[in-house]
Design a protein around this motif. Structure first.
Motif, PDB file in Angstrom:
ATOM      1  N   PHE A   8       0.861  -1.188   0.000  1.00 43.44           N
ATOM      2  CA  PHE A   8       0.000   0.000   0.000  1.00 43.44           C
ATOM      3  C   PHE A   8       0.892   1.231   0.000  1.00 43.44           C
ATOM      4  CE2 PHE A   8      -2.318  -3.368   2.152  1.00 43.44           C
ATOM      5  CZ  PHE A   8      -3.586  -3.292   1.606  1.00 43.44           C
ATOM      6  N   PHE A  11      -1.266   6.578   0.974  1.00 47.52           N
ATOM      7  CA  PHE A  11      -2.445   6.743   1.818  1.00 47.52           C
ATOM      8  C   PHE A  11      -2.174   7.805   2.885  1.00 47.52           C
ATOM      9  CE2 PHE A  11      -3.702   2.842  -0.181  1.00 47.52           C
ATOM     10  CZ  PHE A  11      -5.086   2.833  -0.114  1.00 47.52           C
ATOM     11  N   LYS A  17      -1.011  -0.874   7.127  1.00 49.05           N
ATOM     12  CA  LYS A  17      -0.965  -1.800   5.995  1.00 49.05           C
ATOM     13  C   LYS A  17      -1.511  -3.185   6.331  1.00 49.05           C
ATOM     14  CE  LYS A  17       2.884   0.421   3.572  1.00 49.05           C
ATOM     15  NZ  LYS A  17       4.196   0.233   2.900  1.00 49.05           N
ATOM     16  N   TYR A  23      -6.877  -5.251   3.060  1.00 48.23           N
ATOM     17  CA  TYR A  23      -6.079  -6.326   3.652  1.00 48.23           C
ATOM     18  C   TYR A  23      -6.974  -7.348   4.343  1.00 48.23           C
ATOM     19  CZ  TYR A  23      -2.589  -8.654   6.590  1.00 48.23           C
ATOM     20  OH  TYR A  23      -1.798  -9.593   7.211  1.00 48.23           O
ATOM     21  N   ILE A  43      -1.919  -1.359  -3.977  1.00 48.34           N
ATOM     22  CA  ILE A  43      -3.119  -0.546  -3.762  1.00 48.34           C
ATOM     23  C   ILE A  43      -2.641   0.810  -3.283  1.00 48.34           C
ATOM     24  CG2 ILE A  43      -5.305  -0.327  -2.544  1.00 48.34           C
ATOM     25  CD1 ILE A  43      -5.352  -3.365  -2.266  1.00 48.34           C
ATOM     26  N   TYR A  44      -2.977   1.849  -4.016  1.00 44.43           N
ATOM     27  CA  TYR A  44      -2.447   3.171  -3.702  1.00 44.43           C
ATOM     28  C   TYR A  44      -3.561   4.212  -3.686  1.00 44.43           C
ATOM     29  CZ  TYR A  44      -2.667   4.404  -8.715  1.00 44.43           C
ATOM     30  OH  TYR A  44      -3.089   4.689  -9.989  1.00 44.43           O
ATOM     31  N   SER A  45      -3.260   5.343  -3.045  1.00 45.57           N
ATOM     32  CA  SER A  45      -4.235   6.414  -2.975  1.00 45.57           C
ATOM     33  C   SER A  45      -3.663   7.685  -3.597  1.00 45.57           C
ATOM     34  CB  SER A  45      -4.671   6.636  -1.515  1.00 45.57           C
ATOM     35  OG  SER A  45      -5.819   7.476  -1.478  1.00 45.57           O
ATOM     36  N   TYR A  51       3.456   5.390  -5.995  1.00 44.65           N
ATOM     37  CA  TYR A  51       2.982   4.299  -6.853  1.00 44.65           C
ATOM     38  C   TYR A  51       3.746   4.204  -8.162  1.00 44.65           C
ATOM     39  CZ  TYR A  51       0.511   7.702  -9.788  1.00 44.65           C
ATOM     40  OH  TYR A  51       0.204   8.737 -10.632  1.00 44.65           O
TER      41      TYR A  51
END
Length: 330
Positions: A8, A11, A17, A23, A43-45, A51
């Motif tokens: 991750f 975020f 994480k 998760y 999974i990124y924000s 990322y």
């Protein structure tokens, strides 16, 4: 159980994480290993651009009022309704329900006596907990309502309780009303701001998503946009404040709209999507052509402009200079 390596990035600061919405879904079907170097799935924000370092399947999630960039991700979860095959609507408040283990309390059907006791325990009128000064409508309404009756501010903005509160939930539980204005107004953009007061048996005074009633029961909150003037809205708040029966009727209402899928069904659908992505043999966007893309956001003379800078990775850093701004690309 099959092993899956994930990571991750980008975020919010206190994101954990090994204990979060995604998760906790994945561990139902996989042995999940956090791999910050070479994950199978990222999974990124939207809070940074880490990322871009990863050549793997990328899944984007946003809790802010921003659109997914589908040139950079293989799938996106956002607050928008489904507009394409590689997108699913997952508003930010869903993550809060899981993180704070709210679901049982939110769906518990109180008796009228229980609701009465909850309401009678609230000794204060109204509050807000805000640290973002960008929403002028929220700040103006705080000032206007404060002319009629004291409104407490537990955040950094207009703080009048001796400093920012450490625990938002513990703070708001003593209040009848909570100002629940989003940072910005956009169709479908719904965050935790309306959810938190409901969780603590308060009445949210909401502004933001014009279609919020698709998510939440419109009899459980007060919508700023339902009133022609702020004077009429304030009169309604005073009326409810002085009539316990009106308030009890509201907090007895189920929190969610009948149009909304249940939280349990949402879990099922999101997990199915994640499994399908993991099992897919499709080459991820982040490998190949798009691995040579970096996104550079330029801010110049107060205007925000987004450009895609195409270049092949090299060992040397590329330094771009603009008036008052310097960008280093690695």
């Amino acid at each position: 159980m099959r092993e899956i390596r994930i990571n991750f990035t980008d975020f919010w600061p206190d994101f954990i994480k090994t204990n979060n919405y995604f998760y906790n879904l994945l561990i139902q079907n996989y042995k999940v290993i956090i791999d910050e170097i070479n994950p199978d799935l990222l999974i990124y924000s939207c809070y940074s651009e880490e990322y871009l370092r990863y050549k793997c399947i990328r899944i984007f999630f946003t809790g802010e009022n921003v659109r997914p960039d589908f040139t950079a991700c293989d799938f996106a979860f956002s607050f928008d309704y489904k507009t394409r095959k590689n997108h699913f609507r997952l508003p930010l408040y869903s993550l809060y329900i899981d993180h704070h283990k709210m679901l049982e309390q939110l769906t518990y059907e109180k008796t009228r006596l229980e609701a009465q006791k909850k309401w009678e325990s609230k000794s204060k009128f109204c509050c807000m907990v805000v640290s973002n000064a960008k929403c002028q409508k929220r700040l103006d309404f705080f000032k206007n309502l404060s002319k009629f009756k004291k409104v407490d501010s537990g955040g950094k903005i207009f703080n009048n309780v001796g400093g920012p509160v450490e625990d938002k939930y513990d703070f708001i539980k003593d209040y009848k009303f909570v100002l629940s204005f989003e940072n910005s107004s956009y169709i479908r953009y719904t965050t935790e701001k309306i959810l938190d007061p409901i969780y603590k048996d308060c009445i949210p005074v909401y502004w933001g998503n014009p279609l919020v009633s698709n998510d939440f029961n419109d009899k459980r909150y007060i919508d700023y946009d339902d009133y022609e003037t702020e004077e009429k809205l304030i009169s309604r708040l005073i009326e409810i404040d002085e009539n316990d029966e009106l308030a009890i009727d509201m907090i007895l209402q189920p929190p969610f709209s009948e149009k909304k899928i249940t939280h349990e069904q949402e879990h099922i659908e999101v997990l199915q999507i994640l499994i399908k992505i993991i099992q897919s043999k499709k080459k991820p966007i982040a490998i190949g052509f798009w691995s040579e893309i970096h996104c550079l956001k330029l801010y110049y003379k107060g205007f925000k402009m987004s450009f895609l800078i195409f270049y092949k990775r090299v060992d040397k850093k590329i330094k771009l200079s603009f008036p008052n701004r310097i960008f280093i690309l690695k």
